[in-house]
Motif scaffolding. Structure first.
Motif, PDB file in Angstrom:
ATOM      1  N   GLU A  38       0.711  -1.134  -0.069  1.00  0.00           N
ATOM      2  CA  GLU A  38      -0.107  -0.229   0.013  1.00  0.00           C
ATOM      3  C   GLU A  38       0.797   1.264  -0.068  1.00  0.00           C
ATOM      4  O   GLU A  38       0.942   2.227  -0.971  1.00  0.00           O
ATOM      5  CB  GLU A  38      -0.923   0.062   1.238  1.00  0.00           C
ATOM      6  N   CYS A  39       1.754   1.356   1.344  1.00  0.00           N
ATOM      7  CA  CYS A  39       2.369   2.901   1.385  1.00  0.00           C
ATOM      8  C   CYS A  39       3.710   2.759   0.744  1.00  0.00           C
ATOM      9  O   CYS A  39       4.050   4.117   0.465  1.00  0.00           O
ATOM     10  CB  CYS A  39       2.371   3.163   2.629  1.00  0.00           C
ATOM     11  N   ASN A  40       4.631   1.819   0.416  1.00  0.00           N
ATOM     12  CA  ASN A  40       5.676   1.859  -0.090  1.00  0.00           C
ATOM     13  C   ASN A  40       6.626   2.563   0.925  1.00  0.00           C
ATOM     14  O   ASN A  40       7.590   2.922   0.272  1.00  0.00           O
ATOM     15  CB  ASN A  40       5.534   2.429  -1.555  1.00  0.00           C
ATOM     16  N   SER A  41       6.496   2.623   1.971  1.00  0.00           N
ATOM     17  CA  SER A  41       7.087   3.418   3.125  1.00  0.00           C
ATOM     18  C   SER A  41       7.409   3.128   4.227  1.00  0.00           C
ATOM     19  O   SER A  41       7.635   3.796   5.410  1.00  0.00           O
ATOM     20  CB  SER A  41       6.959   4.988   3.015  1.00  0.00           C
ATOM     21  N   GLY A  43       5.222   1.928   6.386  1.00  0.00           N
ATOM     22  CA  GLY A  43       4.124   2.067   7.558  1.00  0.00           C
ATOM     23  C   GLY A  43       2.947   1.022   7.573  1.00  0.00           C
ATOM     24  O   GLY A  43       2.393   0.815   8.854  1.00  0.00           O
ATOM     25  N   GLY A  45       2.575  -2.270   6.597  1.00  0.00           N
ATOM     26  CA  GLY A  45       2.872  -3.683   7.014  1.00  0.00           C
ATOM     27  C   GLY A  45       2.338  -4.755   5.670  1.00  0.00           C
ATOM     28  O   GLY A  45       2.412  -5.819   5.800  1.00  0.00           O
ATOM     29  N   CYS A  79       9.213  -3.278   1.135  1.00  0.00           N
ATOM     30  CA  CYS A  79       9.486  -2.081   0.726  1.00  0.00           C
ATOM     31  C   CYS A  79      10.542  -1.238   1.311  1.00  0.00           C
ATOM     32  O   CYS A  79      11.075  -0.501   1.053  1.00  0.00           O
ATOM     33  CB  CYS A  79       8.359  -1.159   0.814  1.00  0.00           C
TER      34      CYS A  79
HETATM   35  S1  FES Z   1       4.112  -1.195   1.729  1.00  0.00           S
HETATM   36 FE1  FES Z   1       3.478  -0.390   3.623  1.00  0.00          FE
HETATM   37  S2  FES Z   1       5.032  -1.187   4.771  1.00  0.00           S
HETATM   38 FE2  FES Z   1       5.594  -1.867   2.691  1.00  0.00          FE
END
Ligand code: FES
Ligand SMILES: Cc1cc2nc3c(=O)[nH]c(=O)nc-3n(C[C@H](O)[C@H](O)[C@H](O)COP(=O)(O)OP(=O)(O)OC[C@H]3O[C@@H](n4cnc5c(N)ncnc54)[C@H](O)[C@@H]3O)c2cc1C
Length: 341
Positions: A38-41, A43, A45, A79
């Motif tokens: 989802e977030c690529n950062s 956060g 999981g 990520c």
């Molecule tokens: S995509 Fe959200 S933690 Fe890796």
């Protein structure tokens, strides 16, 4: 290892190549292998994988998206993981995680920086090739001097000029946003990597649309609104655009929406302020409270009849999810959101 690593996905016969400065997640998506994310950062999981074989580097050992349980089970975040040798990973892949455009990392020149509010800036960067993405997606911005990139959503639509329009909200003490506000100038070169993100406009869905944006969540919701207009959805459907701001001085988005045809009839803008006593001295006689509550109250009799899009702080997006999906059984596939970790 300074060369590329070959990464195999156990039991699938699929593999992809990760460059020495890439992450497992980004490389997989570039190679058309859909690892959940989802977030690529670090956060959310969502991108947990098991490394079965090979050497990897954990780029952010304290990433909040990796729980104690994950650590005990030996799971890592794709990520925040870089393979330093050929490797084999275990993860359930699906093509739904690969968008319509494979992400590309490329240089971009800053062509515009201007104020949206007292603490939000519009930053337009231009790549040599066309800007290809779906409404609602984001990119990773490599700010000079920072080891890890930060994610910023596009506010505009795909275009041949190569323009990626971002809206950056200053975070007090934040490393990337301080650099954007204090150091970055027109003409500078940065690197961008994208597009990423799954909370995209569903142009084929024949329903009214609701956008709920909190703070810098404005950017992807503007892109969704613009995309809806471009796809002809606003010729036959209404768009309810709820914008949650802390104070009256933080309210924005109305002037961009006014440029869409049908403002006030098919495009309805609902700004909501959580702290009406404005430290900046601006009066407020509009809606007050939490934006997700205002949106749900306004559409109480038709929560399941509309398509929901939402972006902004995780507590806001999670609260909206709770009301819609858990309390009112709105089908999960009708609610598209990005949490800005
Ligand atoms: S995509 Fe959200 S933690 Fe890796
Ligand atoms: C999908 C998505 C879309 C977003 N879109 C927008 C947008 O359109 N506009 C906007 O203003 N903000 C957006 N954000 C938030 C943005 O990415 C930054 O988190 C925010 O700008 C604060 O960055 P900072 O460096 O100033 O703050 P900091 O506090 O310095 O950094 C915070 C963020 O940096 C990352 N980070 C911190 N330390 C590390 C580390 N060691 N290794 C790797 N990563 C690290 C984490 O993502 C963390 O949340 C989005 C976030 C996500 C996840």
């Amino acid at each position: 290892m300074s060369t590329a690593a070959r990464i195999s996905v156990e039991g699938t016969g699929r593999h992809f190549v990760q460059d020495a400065d890439d992450t497992v997640l980004r490389a997989a998506l570039r190679g058309g292998v859909g690892i959940p994310y989802e977030c690529n950062s670090g956060g959310c999981g969502s991108c947990r994988i098991q490394v079965v074989d090979g050497d990897v580097v954990d780029l952010w050992p304290d990433a909040p998206g990796r729980s104690e349980r994950d650590r005990r089970k030996g799971l890592v975040l794709a990520c925040q993981t870089r393979a330093s040798s050929d490797a084999t990973i275990r993860v359930r892949t699906s093509d739904e995680y690969c968008g319509t455009v494979a992400p590309v990392r490329q240089p971009a020149r800053v062509i515009t920086i201007d104020a949206v509010t007292h603490d939000m800036r519009r930053l337009v960067v231009r790549t040599e090739g066309p800007a290809r993405f779906e409404p609602g997606q984001y990119l990773s911005l490599f700010v000079p001097g920072l080891a890890a990139p930060r994610c910023y959503s596009m506010a505009n639509l795909a275009n041949d000029d190569g323009d990626w329009e971002l809206i950056v909200r200053r975070v007090p003490g934040g490393r990337a946003t301080t650099a954007v506000f204090e150091a970055l100038t027109v003409g500078d070169t940065v690197e961008v990597d994208g597009p990423y993100g799954l909370a995209t406009l569903r142009p084929g869905v024949d329903r009214d649309l609701v956008c709920v944006a909190g703070g810098s969540g404005l950017a992807p919701m503007l892109s969704i609104a613009r995309g809806a207009q471009a796809a002809g959805l606003l010729d036959r459907h209404r768009l309810h655009f709820f914008y949650g701001a802390r104070t009256p001085a933080d309210v924005c988005g109305g002037s961009e929406l006014e440029q869409l045809g049908g403002f006030g009839t098919s495009v309805l803008f609902h700004p909501v302020v959580s702290t009406p006593a404005d430290v900046h001295g601006q009066p407020w006689d509009g809606a007050t409270g939490f934006v997700h509550e205002t949106a749900c109250a306004a559409l109480a009799d038709r929560l399941s009849d509309v398509e929901w899009y939402c972006a902004g702080p995780p507590p806001m997006t999670q609260a909206l999810q709770q009301v819609l999906v858990v309390d009112h059984l709105v089908p999960v596939g009708q609610v598209h959101y990005d949490r800005f970790f």
